[in-house]
Design an enzyme around this catalytic site. Structure first.
Site, PDB file in Angstrom:
ATOM      1  CE1 TYR A 282      23.976 -31.106 -12.285  1.00  0.00           C
ATOM      2  CE2 TYR A 282      23.605 -28.356 -12.448  1.00  0.00           C
ATOM      3  CZ  TYR A 282      23.790 -29.767 -11.811  1.00  0.00           C
ATOM      4  OH  TYR A 282      24.043 -29.539 -10.010  1.00  0.00           O
TER       5      TYR A 282
ATOM      6  CE1 TYR B 287      19.920 -25.915  -6.109  1.00  0.00           C
ATOM      7  CE2 TYR B 287      18.425 -25.110  -8.485  1.00  0.00           C
ATOM      8  CZ  TYR B 287      18.081 -25.574  -6.654  1.00  0.00           C
ATOM      9  OH  TYR B 287      16.816 -26.660  -6.851  1.00  0.00           O
TER      10      TYR B 287
ATOM     11  CD  GLU C  82       9.591 -29.634  -0.872  1.00  0.00           C
ATOM     12  OE1 GLU C  82       9.984 -29.887   0.171  1.00  0.00           O
ATOM     13  OE2 GLU C  82      10.520 -30.549  -2.190  1.00  0.00           O
TER      14      GLU C  82
ATOM     15  CB  CYS D 288      42.901 -24.966 -15.003  1.00  0.00           C
ATOM     16  SG  CYS D 288      44.674 -23.726 -14.494  1.00  0.00           S
ATOM     17  CD  GLU D 289      38.213 -29.516 -15.015  1.00  0.00           C
ATOM     18  OE1 GLU D 289      38.337 -30.811 -15.786  1.00  0.00           O
ATOM     19  OE2 GLU D 289      38.821 -28.964 -13.489  1.00  0.00           O
TER      20      GLU D 289
ATOM     21  NE  ARG E 218      22.264 -24.490 -12.747  1.00  0.00           N
ATOM     22  CZ  ARG E 218      21.759 -24.828 -13.715  1.00  0.00           C
ATOM     23  NH1 ARG E 218      21.716 -23.641 -14.969  1.00  0.00           N
ATOM     24  NH2 ARG E 218      20.881 -25.841 -14.318  1.00  0.00           N
TER      25      ARG E 218
ATOM     26  N   GLY F 165      12.987 -23.258  -6.114  1.00  0.00           N
ATOM     27  CA  GLY F 165      13.791 -23.278  -5.281  1.00  0.00           C
ATOM     28  C   GLY F 165      14.339 -22.217  -6.650  1.00  0.00           C
ATOM     29  NE  ARG F 166      15.867 -24.740 -11.965  1.00  0.00           N
ATOM     30  CZ  ARG F 166      17.592 -25.191 -12.120  1.00  0.00           C
ATOM     31  NH1 ARG F 166      18.705 -24.561 -12.818  1.00  0.00           N
ATOM     32  NH2 ARG F 166      17.735 -26.836 -11.858  1.00  0.00           N
TER      33      ARG F 166
ATOM     34  N   GLY G  18      10.822 -27.857  -9.385  1.00  0.00           N
ATOM     35  CA  GLY G  18      11.527 -27.904 -10.075  1.00  0.00           C
ATOM     36  C   GLY G  18      10.963 -27.270 -11.288  1.00  0.00           C
TER      37      GLY G  18
HETATM   38  N1  LLP Z   1      12.410 -30.115  -3.916  1.00  0.00           N
HETATM   39  C1  LLP Z   1      13.121 -30.956  -3.325  1.00  0.00           C
HETATM   40  C2  LLP Z   1      12.956 -32.516  -2.423  1.00  0.00           C
HETATM   41  C3  LLP Z   1      14.666 -30.637  -4.252  1.00  0.00           C
HETATM   42  O1  LLP Z   1      15.293 -32.011  -4.076  1.00  0.00           O
HETATM   43  C4  LLP Z   1      14.933 -29.811  -5.021  1.00  0.00           C
HETATM   44  C5  LLP Z   1      15.959 -30.171  -5.568  1.00  0.00           C
HETATM   45  C6  LLP Z   1      13.907 -28.343  -5.283  1.00  0.00           C
HETATM   46  C7  LLP Z   1      12.623 -28.498  -4.148  1.00  0.00           C
HETATM   47  C8  LLP Z   1      13.838 -27.854  -5.429  1.00  0.00           C
HETATM   48  O2  LLP Z   1      14.147 -27.594  -7.140  1.00  0.00           O
HETATM   49  P1  LLP Z   1      13.805 -26.608  -7.607  1.00  0.00           P
HETATM   50  O3  LLP Z   1      12.508 -25.565  -7.893  1.00  0.00           O
HETATM   51  O4  LLP Z   1      14.945 -25.390  -7.965  1.00  0.00           O
HETATM   52  O5  LLP Z   1      13.845 -26.999  -9.647  1.00  0.00           O
HETATM   53  N2  LLP Z   1      21.546 -28.219  -8.803  1.00  0.00           N
HETATM   54  C9  LLP Z   1      21.126 -28.622  -9.921  1.00  0.00           C
HETATM   55  C10 LLP Z   1      20.034 -28.201  -9.375  1.00  0.00           C
HETATM   56  C11 LLP Z   1      19.691 -29.644  -8.446  1.00  0.00           C
HETATM   57  C12 LLP Z   1      18.001 -29.708  -7.891  1.00  0.00           C
HETATM   58  C13 LLP Z   1      17.749 -30.579  -6.744  1.00  0.00           C
HETATM   59  N3  LLP Z   1      16.623 -30.541  -5.625  1.00  0.00           N
HETATM   60  C14 LLP Z   1      21.100 -27.289 -10.852  1.00  0.00           C
HETATM   61  O6  LLP Z   1      21.876 -26.745 -10.922  1.00  0.00           O
HETATM   62  O7  LLP Z   1      20.459 -27.114 -12.417  1.00  0.00           O
END
Ligand code: LLP
Length: 439
Positions: free
Chosen positions: A336, A398, A292, A369-370, A332, A294-295, A250
């Site tokens: 969002y 993402y 954990e 087309c949106e 996105r 990701g982004r 997150g």
């Molecule tokens: N761990 C769990 C259990 C999660 O559900 C997620 C993201 C992460 C880690 C990684 O989160 P990050 O570090 O990437 O923020 N599609 C959306 C984001 C959805 C995130 C879902 N879960 C977007 O494009 O902003």
């Protein structure tokens, strides 16, 4: 002359934009547009930062890359090389992670609706952890583990009931959420009873994830307090030790040049201090800690190249600049209201150089087309024209992962950059690909 700019790794030589030492206009020419560009150099620099700020700074720690953000074999292999664990959320992500050579022990499997087939595959592969999201899952894993003749390590994904300050579609930690186990006394007892009845599962600890793209550490800290209180109760009341604490991801990134975000240490250090203090105060063993992200690992490492197809000035209203991609490769903004920064990285050979153009406020529209297919609203650019190559920044997370074939538009190719060289990582989809599964 190199001139530093947002994001890191982007600069201009003359009028042309470069990323990670590679000429973006030349990439667009060679591989076509739209084109996803991901810098492996930047990804690995982020991994190095996490090693410094977390793995080396604190003992018994682990990083799992949340691969849903951007999962490709190349990316997984890079993360394996960095010795990071991988968070997967589906049979498909698990399959790819194993195919990329990730050791099963380094995989954590998440999901609020894991199917029997997925649980079987995870247990049989001997994944290191499964994060439980509901009670039934314990019994389902017990069944699979007993068939496989193994003992499966579990984390409980809990819902701390904290509202995170982010778009509600990417907030996951509040009580009314489809994710996680509520921390109610009566619920807890049912879970504990289930563990007792299931000799092939082993409780390792707790997991929480409260939301994505968070720009302050307050929600993480509030959640941590609640989860540690719970860990204390588990230990004192039920004799269940939380050996591992996974604090999710997150951590926010920059999307616009004006964005300022906390450093990763601003998130990690207060959380770790909190856990250390809790453990000594409660006289309970310090759990192994994991995160954990990701982004944070891949978001700013990516950009997307588009070609300008047409412009349309609506007098007194706005000027639309339509490009050859959009919500099929980046949903996105539509989903969002995400904001992005864009720049022209190579002027069309048939148009004046950027330095001869007037600055204009324009809106970058996608080709789908949106009406909601707008990539960037009201941004200032040297008056764009057909044939210009435009880069949209911070698209590493993402975007490819959530891409679609809406309007039967093939998905773009994807190029990885490393140390000033580009390699094709995923080829562009063809029209034949689009029909390949149809009977
Ligand atoms: N761990 C769990 C259990 C999660 O559900 C997620 C993201 C992460 C880690 C990684 O989160 P990050 O570090 O990437 O923020 N599609 C959306 C984001 C959805 C995130 C879902 N879960 C977007 O494009 O902003």
């Amino acid at each position: 002359m190199k001139e530093a700019a947002f994001p890191e790794g982007f600069y201009r030589v003359g009028e042309n934009g470069y990323f990670d030492g590679v000429d973006l206009g030349a990439l667009a020419k060679k591989y076509g547009t739209p084109l996803y560009v991901v810098s492996e150099t930047s990804v690995r620099a982020r991994c190095a930062q996490l090693r410094e700020a977390f793995l080396r700074r604190y003992s018994n720690t682990r990083v799992y890359y949340a691969s849903k953000a951007f999962q490709t074999l190349d990316m997984l292999r890079a993360l394996k090389d960095e010795d990071f664990g991988i968070d997967v959320v589906s049979g498909g992500e698990l399959f790819a992670a194993l195919r990329a050579g990730i050791h099963a022990e380094n995989i954590i499997f998440h999901g609020n609706a894991k199917t029997d087939e997925e649980l079987r595959a995870a247990v049989q592969a001997r994944v290191g952890r499964i994060a439980i999201d509901n009670l039934e899952e314990i019994f389902r894993i017990e069944r699979e583990a007993s068939i496989a003749g193994t003992r499966q390590a579990l984390l409980f994904r809990v819902t701390p009931g904290v509202d995170s300050h982010t778009h509600r579609f990417i907030s996951t930690g509040s009580l009314d959420s489809k994710f996680g186990i509520p921390l109610e006394q009566s619920e807890t007892e049912r879970y504990i009873d289930a563990l007792k009845a299931c000799p092939h599962v082993e409780f390792f600890g707790l997991h929480f994830h409260i939301g994505s793209q968070l720009l302050e550490n307050t929600s993480h800290l509030a959640a941590l307090k609640i989860v540690l209180d719970f860990a204390g109760r588990l230990s004192k009341k039920y004799g269940l030790e939380v050996r591992e604490l996974n604090m999710g991801g997150g951590f926010g990134i920059r999307y616009l040049p004006k964005d300022s975000v906390p450093s990763i240490s601003d998130f990690i250090d207060p959380m770790m201090a909190f856990v250390v203090e809790w453990s000594s105060r409660e006289k309970l063993p310090m759990p192994h800690c994991a995160i954990e992200p990701g982004r944070w690992i891949v978001g700013e490492a990516g950009l997307t190249l588009y070609k300008v197809i047409a412009t349309k000035a609506i007098p007194g209203i706005r000027t639309y600049v339509a490009v050859d991609g959009g919500l099929g490769d980046n949903i996105r903004p539509a989903l969002y209201e995400a904001r992005y920064h864009a720049e022209i990285v190579e002027a069309s050979p048939d148009a004046p150089p950027l330095s001869d153009r007037r600055q204009r406020t324009v809106t970058i529209a996608g080709r789908y087309c949106e009406s909601g297919d707008i990539l960037a609203r009201d941004i200032k650019l040297p008056e764009p024209g057909a044939g210009d190559i435009l880069a949209l920044f911070s698209t590493g997370a993402y975007c490819y992962a959530m891409s679609s074939n809406y309007n039967r538009v093939p998905r773009p190719a994807l190029v990885m950059l490393r140390d000033a060289t580009a390699r094709l990582s995923i080829r562009r989809e063809t029209y034949d690909d689009l029909l390949s599964r149809e009977m």
